[in-house]
Write an enzyme that holds these catalytic residues in place. Structure first.
Site, PDB file in Angstrom:
ATOM      1  N   SER A 144      32.657 -23.921 -14.364  1.00 34.56           N
ATOM      2  CA  SER A 144      32.519 -22.466 -14.341  1.00 34.56           C
ATOM      3  C   SER A 144      33.783 -21.856 -13.766  1.00 34.56           C
ATOM      4  O   SER A 144      34.440 -22.438 -12.885  1.00 34.56           O
ATOM      5  CB  SER A 144      31.330 -22.039 -13.486  1.00 34.56           C
ATOM      6  OG  SER A 144      31.332 -20.635 -13.270  1.00 34.56           O
ATOM      7  N   TYR A 158      26.340 -21.663  -6.194  1.00 30.81           N
ATOM      8  CA  TYR A 158      26.759 -22.000  -7.560  1.00 30.81           C
ATOM      9  C   TYR A 158      28.209 -22.461  -7.584  1.00 30.81           C
ATOM     10  O   TYR A 158      28.554 -23.457  -8.232  1.00 30.81           O
ATOM     11  CB  TYR A 158      26.557 -20.795  -8.475  1.00 30.81           C
ATOM     12  CG  TYR A 158      26.777 -21.086  -9.933  1.00 30.81           C
ATOM     13  CD1 TYR A 158      25.896 -21.911 -10.635  1.00 30.81           C
ATOM     14  CD2 TYR A 158      27.852 -20.541 -10.628  1.00 30.81           C
ATOM     15  CE1 TYR A 158      26.082 -22.186 -11.981  1.00 30.81           C
ATOM     16  CE2 TYR A 158      28.045 -20.804 -11.976  1.00 30.81           C
ATOM     17  CZ  TYR A 158      27.157 -21.624 -12.648  1.00 30.81           C
ATOM     18  OH  TYR A 158      27.344 -21.901 -13.977  1.00 30.81           O
TER      19      TYR A 158
END
Length: 249
Positions: A144, A158
């Site tokens: 990501s 995250y």
């Protein structure tokens, strides 16, 4: 589909391949010539739709239910795919979950699940796949843009999980290089999927962090995976490829 394509004769496993980026990757690898298995956790109907599209291309497709938080399910999925297709050449670790919120509000259960799915599962999928991958094998991890730039608060958990994939990718690349297996990492930026729609409430906010001023598409991420899975990337390993519209620029 007629003629020879880049991944003819190859078998790929895409985790979390029933929707979004995973579905786009599964379909692109099939378009490139691979037979493709995919895992799903929730909707068998969505998974079956992807398999039907793969089959319509003249490739073999298969969906297997596997909760990536369950180690036995992870290992069982790899073994089942290798048994069904008699080989495994490409592993795409795409399945992931997120939890957004202030660090003090994140629960232990959320921490455990995010790390189990986003970090432990890719490790276990790769570990189980090693007995089948041979020279020319490919592992592509989906990270990501948040691993490279945490541009707003609430993303600690995250970001932590996706940053872990950087070390995992580099370590695996070093270890598997002598065996002719490459391991690489793709960092998507804001990408238009059902989980993060380009017309959602936070879309304008996220778009503002990119240099190109727009969301990406799942197909654009799949293009990068296709490159890393193919012969053109045979000398690329341990690399991070950002498909983020300049989010980390």
């Amino acid at each position: 589909m007629n003629g020879t394509t880049a991944l003819d004769g190859k078998v790929a496993l895409v985790t979390g391949g029933s929707r979004g980026i995973g579905a786009a990757v599964a379909l692109r690898l099939a378009e490139d010539g691979a037979d493709v298995a995919l895992t799903y956790q929730g909707s068998a109907e969505l998974a079956d739709e992807v398999v039907a599209k793969i089959t319509a291309m003249g490739r073999s497709g298969w969906a297997v239910r596997a909760d990536s938080a369950d180690p036995e399910a992870v290992c069982g999925a790899v073994a089942a795919v290798a048994d069904r297709f008699t080989r495994l050449d490409i592993l795409v670790n795409n399945a992931g979950v997120g939890a957004v919120g202030p660090i003090e509000a994140v629960t232990c259960d959320q921490i455990d699940r995010v790390l189990a799915v986003n970090v432990r599962a890719p490790y276990l999928y790769a570990q189980a796949a090693l007995r089948y991958l041979v020279g020319g094998g490919r592992i592509v991890n989906i990270g990501s843009c948040i691993a490279q730039r945490v541009a707003f608060p609430g993303g600690v958990l995250y970001a932590t999980s996706k940053a872990a994939l950087i070390g995992f990718t580099k370590g695996m690349a070093r270890e598997l290089g002598p065996h002719g297996v490459t391991v690489n990492l793709v960092h998507p930026g804001p990408t238009d999927t059902d989980m993060n729609p380009g017309d959602g409430d936070s879309a304008d906010f996220q778009r503002g962090f990119t240099a190109l001023g727009r969301y990406g598409t799942a197909a654009e991420v799949a293009d990068a995976v296709s490159y890393l899975a193919g012969e053109s990337a045979r000398y690329v390993t341990g690399a991070e490829l950002a498909v983020d519209g300049g989010f980390a620029a």
